[in-house]
Write a protein that holds these residues in place. Structure first.
Motif, PDB file in Angstrom:
ATOM      1  N   ALA A 238     -28.789 -37.207 -71.103  1.00 17.06           N
ATOM      2  CA  ALA A 238     -27.670 -36.510 -70.480  1.00 17.06           C
ATOM      3  C   ALA A 238     -26.369 -36.942 -71.138  1.00 17.06           C
ATOM      4  O   ALA A 238     -26.081 -38.137 -71.239  1.00 17.06           O
TER       5      ALA A 238
ATOM      6  N   SER B 123     -22.203 -36.831 -71.278  1.00 12.67           N
ATOM      7  CA  SER B 123     -21.018 -36.630 -70.461  1.00 12.67           C
ATOM      8  C   SER B 123     -19.777 -36.710 -71.341  1.00 12.67           C
ATOM      9  O   SER B 123     -19.785 -37.387 -72.365  1.00 12.67           O
TER      10      SER B 123
ATOM     11  N   ASP C 124     -30.764 -28.047 -71.964  1.00 16.07           N
ATOM     12  CA  ASP C 124     -30.022 -27.295 -70.955  1.00 16.07           C
ATOM     13  C   ASP C 124     -28.553 -27.395 -71.344  1.00 16.07           C
ATOM     14  O   ASP C 124     -27.912 -28.425 -71.122  1.00 16.07           O
TER      15      ASP C 124
ATOM     16  N   LYS D 281     -25.922 -28.257 -68.727  1.00 19.64           N
ATOM     17  CA  LYS D 281     -25.892 -29.650 -68.286  1.00 19.64           C
ATOM     18  C   LYS D 281     -25.692 -30.622 -69.453  1.00 19.64           C
ATOM     19  O   LYS D 281     -25.698 -31.839 -69.250  1.00 19.64           O
TER      20      LYS D 281
ATOM     21  N   THR E   9     -27.780 -31.546 -71.605  1.00 19.30           N
ATOM     22  CA  THR E   9     -28.924 -32.452 -71.490  1.00 19.30           C
ATOM     23  C   THR E   9     -30.072 -31.977 -72.372  1.00 19.30           C
ATOM     24  O   THR E   9     -30.390 -30.792 -72.401  1.00 19.30           O
TER      25      THR E   9
END
Length: 123
Positions: free
Chosen positions: A23, A25, A72, A75, A77
């Motif tokens: 993931a 950010s 994704d 996201k 991710t």
């Protein structure tokens, strides 16, 4: 600042499955590349699977037909589904990404790495 956080590693028996997640950010404007590398003790780091910006998938010969990379975009991710795991898949798996990020009024493209997650395949 962009960060990559991996999860999903662990101990699994031969023939089992694991799903890794990476993931991201931060203020990501565009995903140019996301991929997974692995490094076993005493061996060089190798590319396992990758997904460029066009969504195509690239696999190492050793994992073709067993691993599936997906992403994704909403996201930020990446996932690595690992099936029919073998003892030789044991390694530290690391996520790598190339993002274009917005910093103030400027765009910059940079390479990022996650911290790595251990995958151990053993009975």
């Amino acid at each position: 600042q962009v960060q990559l956080v991996e999860s999903g590693g662990g101990l699994v028996q031969p023939g089992g499955s694991l799903r890794l997640s990476c993931a991201a950010s931060g203020n990501i404007f565009r995903i140019n590349f996301m991929g997974w590398y692995r490094q076993a003790p005493g061996r060089q780091r190798e590319l396992v699977a990758a997904m460029p910006s066009d969504g195509s998938a690239i696999y190492a010969d050793s994992v073709k037909g067993r691993f599936i990379i997906s992403r994704d975009n909403a996201k930020n991710t990446s996932y690595l589904q690992m099936n029919s795991l073998k003892p030789e898949d044991t390694a530290v798996y690391s996520c790598n990404a190339v993002f274009t990020v917005l910093s103030g009024v400027h765009y910059a493209t940079s390479d990022y790495w996650g911290q790595g997650t251990q995958v151990t395949v053993s009975s």
